[in-house]
Every structure is written in structure tokens, then in C-alpha cells.
Design a protein around this motif. Structure first.
Motif, PDB file in Angstrom:
ATOM      1  N   CYS A  91       0.805  -1.220   0.000  1.00 37.77           N
ATOM      2  CA  CYS A  91       0.000   0.000   0.000  1.00 37.77           C
ATOM      3  C   CYS A  91       0.840   1.273   0.000  1.00 37.77           C
ATOM      4  O   CYS A  91       0.290   2.354  -0.146  1.00 37.77           O
ATOM      5  CB  CYS A  91      -0.931   0.002   1.215  1.00 37.77           C
ATOM      6  SG  CYS A  91      -0.054   0.024   2.803  1.00 37.77           S
ATOM      7  N   GLN A  92       2.157   1.183   0.163  1.00 36.78           N
ATOM      8  CA  GLN A  92       2.969   2.400   0.264  1.00 36.78           C
ATOM      9  C   GLN A  92       2.809   3.330  -0.935  1.00 36.78           C
ATOM     10  O   GLN A  92       2.862   4.553  -0.779  1.00 36.78           O
ATOM     11  CB  GLN A  92       4.449   2.043   0.447  1.00 36.78           C
ATOM     12  CG  GLN A  92       4.777   1.416   1.784  1.00 36.78           C
ATOM     13  CD  GLN A  92       4.592  -0.097   1.772  1.00 36.78           C
ATOM     14  OE1 GLN A  92       4.032  -0.655   0.837  1.00 36.78           O
ATOM     15  NE2 GLN A  92       5.081  -0.757   2.806  1.00 36.78           N
ATOM     16  N   PRO A  93       2.590   2.809  -2.166  1.00 32.98           N
ATOM     17  CA  PRO A  93       2.399   3.729  -3.289  1.00 32.98           C
ATOM     18  C   PRO A  93       1.212   4.667  -3.134  1.00 32.98           C
ATOM     19  O   PRO A  93       1.154   5.703  -3.786  1.00 32.98           O
ATOM     20  CB  PRO A  93       2.201   2.779  -4.477  1.00 32.98           C
ATOM     21  CG  PRO A  93       2.893   1.520  -4.085  1.00 32.98           C
ATOM     22  CD  PRO A  93       2.674   1.411  -2.602  1.00 32.98           C
ATOM     23  N   PHE A  94       0.229   4.282  -2.283  1.00 33.72           N
ATOM     24  CA  PHE A  94      -0.996   5.059  -2.171  1.00 33.72           C
ATOM     25  C   PHE A  94      -1.209   5.623  -0.769  1.00 33.72           C
ATOM     26  O   PHE A  94      -2.175   6.315  -0.526  1.00 33.72           O
ATOM     27  CB  PHE A  94      -2.194   4.180  -2.544  1.00 33.72           C
ATOM     28  CG  PHE A  94      -2.018   3.483  -3.861  1.00 33.72           C
ATOM     29  CD1 PHE A  94      -2.194   4.166  -5.047  1.00 33.72           C
ATOM     30  CD2 PHE A  94      -1.637   2.155  -3.905  1.00 33.72           C
ATOM     31  CE1 PHE A  94      -2.012   3.532  -6.266  1.00 33.72           C
ATOM     32  CE2 PHE A  94      -1.456   1.507  -5.117  1.00 33.72           C
ATOM     33  CZ  PHE A  94      -1.639   2.201  -6.295  1.00 33.72           C
ATOM     34  N   SER A  95      -0.320   5.325   0.154  1.00 30.21           N
ATOM     35  CA  SER A  95      -0.494   5.704   1.551  1.00 30.21           C
ATOM     36  C   SER A  95      -0.200   7.177   1.771  1.00 30.21           C
ATOM     37  O   SER A  95       0.688   7.764   1.133  1.00 30.21           O
ATOM     38  CB  SER A  95       0.441   4.862   2.426  1.00 30.21           C
ATOM     39  OG  SER A  95       0.450   5.348   3.743  1.00 30.21           O
ATOM     40  N   LEU A  96      -0.939   7.777   2.717  1.00 33.21           N
ATOM     41  CA  LEU A  96      -0.672   9.163   3.101  1.00 33.21           C
ATOM     42  C   LEU A  96       0.714   9.309   3.693  1.00 33.21           C
ATOM     43  O   LEU A  96       1.317  10.374   3.649  1.00 33.21           O
ATOM     44  CB  LEU A  96      -1.730   9.640   4.102  1.00 33.21           C
ATOM     45  CG  LEU A  96      -3.120   9.904   3.541  1.00 33.21           C
ATOM     46  CD1 LEU A  96      -4.101  10.129   4.678  1.00 33.21           C
ATOM     47  CD2 LEU A  96      -3.106  11.099   2.609  1.00 33.21           C
ATOM     48  N   GLY A  97       1.239   8.217   4.270  1.00 37.78           N
ATOM     49  CA  GLY A  97       2.565   8.254   4.874  1.00 37.78           C
ATOM     50  C   GLY A  97       3.677   7.920   3.908  1.00 37.78           C
ATOM     51  O   GLY A  97       4.846   7.978   4.253  1.00 37.78           O
ATOM     52  N   GLY A  98       3.328   7.564   2.677  1.00 32.08           N
ATOM     53  CA  GLY A  98       4.336   7.176   1.698  1.00 32.08           C
ATOM     54  C   GLY A  98       4.694   8.327   0.770  1.00 32.08           C
ATOM     55  O   GLY A  98       4.443   9.495   1.042  1.00 32.08           O
ATOM     56  N   LYS A  99       5.258   7.969  -0.406  1.00 32.02           N
ATOM     57  CA  LYS A  99       5.703   8.983  -1.360  1.00 32.02           C
ATOM     58  C   LYS A  99       4.625   9.363  -2.366  1.00 32.02           C
ATOM     59  O   LYS A  99       4.838  10.224  -3.222  1.00 32.02           O
ATOM     60  CB  LYS A  99       6.932   8.458  -2.125  1.00 32.02           C
ATOM     61  CG  LYS A  99       8.149   8.211  -1.229  1.00 32.02           C
ATOM     62  CD  LYS A  99       9.322   7.712  -2.056  1.00 32.02           C
ATOM     63  CE  LYS A  99      10.550   7.477  -1.189  1.00 32.02           C
ATOM     64  NZ  LYS A  99      11.705   6.991  -1.974  1.00 32.02           N
ATOM     65  N   HIS A 100       3.473   8.668  -2.308  1.00 31.84           N
ATOM     66  CA  HIS A 100       2.318   8.979  -3.152  1.00 31.84           C
ATOM     67  C   HIS A 100       2.635   8.808  -4.638  1.00 31.84           C
ATOM     68  O   HIS A 100       2.095   9.526  -5.479  1.00 31.84           O
ATOM     69  CB  HIS A 100       1.822  10.420  -2.928  1.00 31.84           C
ATOM     70  CG  HIS A 100       1.601  10.777  -1.498  1.00 31.84           C
ATOM     71  ND1 HIS A 100       1.248  12.052  -1.105  1.00 31.84           N
ATOM     72  CD2 HIS A 100       1.668  10.060  -0.346  1.00 31.84           C
ATOM     73  CE1 HIS A 100       1.120  12.090   0.215  1.00 31.84           C
ATOM     74  NE2 HIS A 100       1.372  10.883   0.682  1.00 31.84           N
ATOM     75  N   LYS A 324       0.831   2.321  12.238  1.00 29.28           N
ATOM     76  CA  LYS A 324       1.466   2.565  10.943  1.00 29.28           C
ATOM     77  C   LYS A 324       2.839   1.922  10.884  1.00 29.28           C
ATOM     78  O   LYS A 324       3.488   1.706  11.901  1.00 29.28           O
ATOM     79  CB  LYS A 324       1.575   4.072  10.676  1.00 29.28           C
ATOM     80  CG  LYS A 324       0.226   4.758  10.540  1.00 29.28           C
ATOM     81  CD  LYS A 324       0.400   6.245  10.277  1.00 29.28           C
ATOM     82  CE  LYS A 324      -0.954   6.947  10.169  1.00 29.28           C
ATOM     83  NZ  LYS A 324      -0.797   8.413   9.977  1.00 29.28           N
ATOM     84  N   ALA A 325       3.258   1.649   9.646  1.00 32.04           N
ATOM     85  CA  ALA A 325       4.556   1.011   9.456  1.00 32.04           C
ATOM     86  C   ALA A 325       5.681   2.035   9.422  1.00 32.04           C
ATOM     87  O   ALA A 325       6.747   1.821   9.966  1.00 32.04           O
ATOM     88  CB  ALA A 325       4.550   0.190   8.170  1.00 32.04           C
ATOM     89  N   VAL A 330       9.645   3.019  12.567  1.00 32.16           N
ATOM     90  CA  VAL A 330       8.319   2.991  13.173  1.00 32.16           C
ATOM     91  C   VAL A 330       7.923   4.385  13.648  1.00 32.16           C
ATOM     92  O   VAL A 330       8.668   5.026  14.380  1.00 32.16           O
ATOM     93  CB  VAL A 330       8.312   2.004  14.366  1.00 32.16           C
ATOM     94  CG1 VAL A 330       6.954   2.015  15.052  1.00 32.16           C
ATOM     95  CG2 VAL A 330       8.654   0.604  13.874  1.00 32.16           C
ATOM     96  N   PRO A 331       6.748   4.896  13.266  1.00 34.47           N
ATOM     97  CA  PRO A 331       6.316   6.207  13.749  1.00 34.47           C
ATOM     98  C   PRO A 331       6.102   6.178  15.259  1.00 34.47           C
ATOM     99  O   PRO A 331       5.737   5.143  15.823  1.00 34.47           O
ATOM    100  CB  PRO A 331       4.981   6.427  13.018  1.00 34.47           C
ATOM    101  CG  PRO A 331       4.933   5.408  11.930  1.00 34.47           C
ATOM    102  CD  PRO A 331       5.781   4.270  12.379  1.00 34.47           C
ATOM    103  N   GLY A 332       6.290   7.321  15.908  1.00 32.48           N
ATOM    104  CA  GLY A 332       6.173   7.354  17.360  1.00 32.48           C
ATOM    105  C   GLY A 332       4.757   7.434  17.864  1.00 32.48           C
ATOM    106  O   GLY A 332       4.300   6.589  18.616  1.00 32.48           O
ATOM    107  N   GLY A 333       4.003   8.471  17.439  1.00 31.97           N
ATOM    108  CA  GLY A 333       2.693   8.719  18.017  1.00 31.97           C
ATOM    109  C   GLY A 333       1.706   7.602  17.816  1.00 31.97           C
ATOM    110  O   GLY A 333       0.951   7.251  18.724  1.00 31.97           O
ATOM    111  N   GLU A 334       1.699   7.027  16.615  1.00 30.10           N
ATOM    112  CA  GLU A 334       0.717   5.990  16.320  1.00 30.10           C
ATOM    113  C   GLU A 334       0.983   4.700  17.079  1.00 30.10           C
ATOM    114  O   GLU A 334       0.084   3.877  17.233  1.00 30.10           O
ATOM    115  CB  GLU A 334       0.695   5.697  14.819  1.00 30.10           C
ATOM    116  CG  GLU A 334       0.161   6.834  13.950  1.00 30.10           C
ATOM    117  CD  GLU A 334       1.213   7.875  13.632  1.00 30.10           C
ATOM    118  OE1 GLU A 334       2.353   7.732  14.125  1.00 30.10           O
ATOM    119  OE2 GLU A 334       0.895   8.827  12.895  1.00 30.10           O
TER     120      GLU A 334
END
Length: 409
Positions: A91-100, A324-325, A330-334
Motif C-alpha cells: 500500500c505504500q504507493p498510495f499511503s498518506l505516509g508514503g511517497k504517493h 502505521k509502518a 516505526v512512527p512514534g505517536g501511532e
């Protein structure tokens, strides 16, 4: 599909692609599917599956595991009729956390999902991805994915770019009165609405081969925020169940006070269950910081959690934020918990697994950061099971309706 008297139900075979940590694959198994193949490239995830198989974990026992890139999987190895193909293309190609980057991203595996459907011709498929695929910027490519899944037999030609292929698919679809080889449904579901203790919105593309004639509708939610608000701030059942004294209860959040006033004037809610919270999921686990020798697999304290702007952690008495991945670790808040005293710490792997509704018998073998990345990408087991069960029911009802009785599908 065959009828197996031993189980008193239809036995359906599935193929799982891009299995990741195994959330959707376990959900499929729980819904009664028997995997004919489970394909995953990541070595650490595959080692986790193998270790659980060695321990005879019910969730993964008997899986035929293929550690390899799905682009090179030979579907002639599958020797049974496949009823359903499932999986979560990266899903990274489409994730808000990815490069879009979408279709430009080398990790876009939707073409492989389409190839699997084309070569195996299953009765149905279930593909999961992030809600971000529904963004307007991906509208053209999302509809291209749907068109390919509706007409998998129309293969992209050499020297034909995706936009040209999309246009050809669209013309074919229109010329045939919008009749298609597969009928598709696209739904965005919030896992919290199905009993997962986490706010996690995911998009599902569910399709049925047209000649099967199955009738499917999206499973209705069984849990609600309204029921949770009523349980906490009107009846007080939530606090009593968790034995939280009045002095230790948080203040009513300003953002929900009007809703609570309305709920207090209505009849008690009994049609839906409450959203499940972090406390619901992990309350019986000891604090790993103060009980390091707790003997619970994967329940190990990881230091270094801290609060900063945009990273405030998940509070105990709400569903967790979306795990989130992370693109750079690894992200902190999530992946943090806000404890009752206001301090924060990272979720342990076992806690994160519970937030993703993995069974406690399922143990993870990789380092904390690697495992948390796997869990951050996973489909919650319970959500996968709910969707898989609805598909299984649609297929079973169609077969039962045939006048020939217990015939092979």
C-alpha cells in the motif's frame, strides 16, 4: 467449491498474495477458507509463519507457504479449484505516509493481483488497500485497477502505457453495456465498527465472477462510537466493567458533550456494541516496564517513547490510532500508549498484535521495529474475517440455490 460432509459446510479454497504479517490470511482461515498457497516475499514474515507452524499454532497450521516475489509465482502449482483470491497489494504507493507515487512506484503490485485473477479465474476475490487509494489524485488509477479486475482477460499490450490500456478497457466496458467478467464492489471500512480496538480505515475491492451469480452486500458494522459514549458517559457501564473509580476517570471531552446530552435523553442503545478501546484490548496484560519477567511472548518494554507535535499516542479509553509502518522506521505517536497517569510508552508487540486482533498464540520472531512495521501494514484479523465470511456466505447461498444440490462449483 465442494461440499464436505465432515464439516457440514462448503469447503472453499483460497490463494493469499502479499500475505505480510498474515492478518487477512488468518481472517480468511477463520472464515473457513483453506489456503492452497500463501505467497509472501519478506523473509522475516515467512520465518514468523514457519516458527508458528513448528509450534502448531492453529492460525497458520497447514499453510503451503511460498517465500517469493508474487511476480514470479507460477499458478500452475495450485492443483485445486480456487474459490477466492485474497491479499493486500503493498500500500505504500498510495499511503498518506508514503511517497504517493501510485502506479509509478515499483512496489505497486496490483498488476500481479490482476494476473492472479486472470490465470486462476476464482469465483471471487478480496483485495485490501489503504483509504488513500480513494484520493482524488489517484482516481484515474483506481478506476484503472477496477477495470482490469472487471476484465482481467484484456491484457495490456506491448508498448501500450497504462492510460492507453485504461482507455481500451473503458471502451470495451461501454460497448458491452457495462457487462463484465467480474462484478466489483469498492468499500471503505473502519475496523472499529467491526469490533477491532483501533480506528483503521481500509479500502476493500471485492469481486465476483459474473457467471457465478452471487449476491453480496457489504457487512454492516456491529460496534459504534455512540454506544461507547453512552457506556462511558450516560450509563457508566464502561467504567464499572473496568473498575475505574470516579476520581480516576477523565473529563468528558468538549467535542462530544452535545452528543452525550442527546444520548442521555434517548432510549439506551442495544442494537450495537461499543467500540472497543485500548483498555479493553490490553487491560489484562501487566505493564512490561515494571514487570519485565512477565513470561508473555512478545510483551517486552521498548524505551524511548516521547511526545512531540503530532505524536501524542493513543489514549486508554478510546480505540487506538491507526498503527502505521512508517517509511523511515516505526512512527512514534501511532505506536504509543498514553497511560492513566499521562506518561507514554511504546506498545509492545503483543499489545500491537491485540490491537490488530491477532490471536495470542501467534508469536512474532523478528526484532521490535521489524515486527511493528509488519503489524503496521497488516489487515486486522477480525476485519479480514468479517469480510471473508460475508463473501463465503454469498458463495454458499448461490450454490445452495442450485437445483442440482450438492454439486461441485
Amino acid at each position: 467449491m465442494i461440499y464436505e460432509e465432515k464439516y457440514g459446510a462448503f469447503l472453499m479454497h483460497s490463494v493469499e498474495l502479499f500475505a505480510g504479517a498474515g492478518g487477512l490470511a488468518i481472517g480468511m482461515s477463520n472464515a473457513g477458507f483453506r489456503h492452497a498457497a500463501v505467497v509472501e516475499l519478506d523473509h522475516f514474515a515467512c520465518e514468523t509463519f514457519r516458527e508458528n507452524q513448528r509450534h502448531h499454532a492453529h492460525a497458520v497450521e497447514g499453510w503451503p507457504l511460498y517465500e517469493m516475489d508474487a511476480r514470479f509465482f507460477d499458478y500452475s502449482q495450485v492443483k485445486v479449484e480456487v474459490d477466492v483470491i485474497s491479499g493486500g497489494p503493498p500500500c505504500q504507493p498510495f499511503s498518506l505516509g508514503g511517497k504517493h507515487r501510485g502506479h509509478l512506484d515499483e512496489r505497486d503490485m496490483f498488476p500481479e493481483a490482476v494476473r492472479a485473477v486472470r490465470e486462476l479465474r476464482p469465483k471471487a476475490f478480496i483485495f485490501e488497500n489503504v483509504k488513500g487509494l480513494n484520493r482524488e489524485s489517484f482516481n484515474l488509477y483506481r478506476t484503472y485497477i477496477e477495470l482490469q479486475l472487471q476484465h482481467p482477460e484484456l491484457v495490456r499490450r506491448e508498448h501500450e502505457d497504462w492510460l492507453q490500456h485504461r482507455a481500451r478497457l473503458q471502451r470495451h466496458h461501454s460497448q458491452n453495456g457495462e457487462a463484465s467478467t467480474y462484478n466489483t464492489h469498492v468499500e471503505v471500512l473502519n475496523a472499529a465498527d467491526y469490533g477491532v480496538p483501533q480506528r483503521r480505515e481500509r479500502m476493500f475491492i471485492v469481486g465476483f465472477r459474473s457467471d457465478v451469480g452471487a449476491k453480496w452486500s457489504c457487512p454492516l458494522g456491529t460496534h459504534s462510537e455512540e454506544a461507547l459514549l453512552h457506556s462511558k458517559w450516560v450509563s457508566g457501564d464502561y467504567w464499572e466493567r473496568h473498575r475505574v473509580a470516579r476520581r480516576d476517570r477523565p473529563e468528558i471531552p468538549l467535542r462530544v458533550r452535545r452528543r452525550i446530552e442527546r444520548l442521555a435523553s434517548e432510549l439506551p442503545l442495544d442494537a450495537e456494541e461499543s467500540w472497543r478501546t485500548v483498555r479493553d484490548a490490553v487491560e489484562d496484560l501487566p505493564d512490561p516496564e515494571f514487570h519485565p519477567d512477565n513470561g508473555i511472548p512478545n510483551h517486552v518494554f521498548t524505551p524511548g517513547a516521547r511526545v512531540y507535535v503530532g505524536h501524542t499516542g493513543s489514549v486508554l479509553d478510546e480505540p487506538a490510532k491507526t498503527l502505521k509502518a512508517g517509511r523511515h522506521g516505526v512512527p512514534g505517536g501511532e505506536n504509543m500508549m498514553v497511560k492513566g497517569d499521562g506518561s507514554v510508552r511504546y506498545f509492545t508487540v503483543r499489545e500491537a498484535a491485540r490491537l490488530q486482533t491477532f490471536p495470542d498464540e501467534f508469536e512474532f520472531r523478528s526484532a521490535w521495529s521489524q515486527t511493528m512495521r509488519q503489524l503496521g501494514n497488516a489487515v486486522p484479523v477480525l476485519l479480514g474475517e468479517v469480510v471473508a465470511w460475508s463473501v463465503a456466505q454469498a458463495l454458499e447461498q448461490q450454490v445452495r440455490a442450485k437445483p442440482t444440490g450438492l454439486a461441485a462449483g
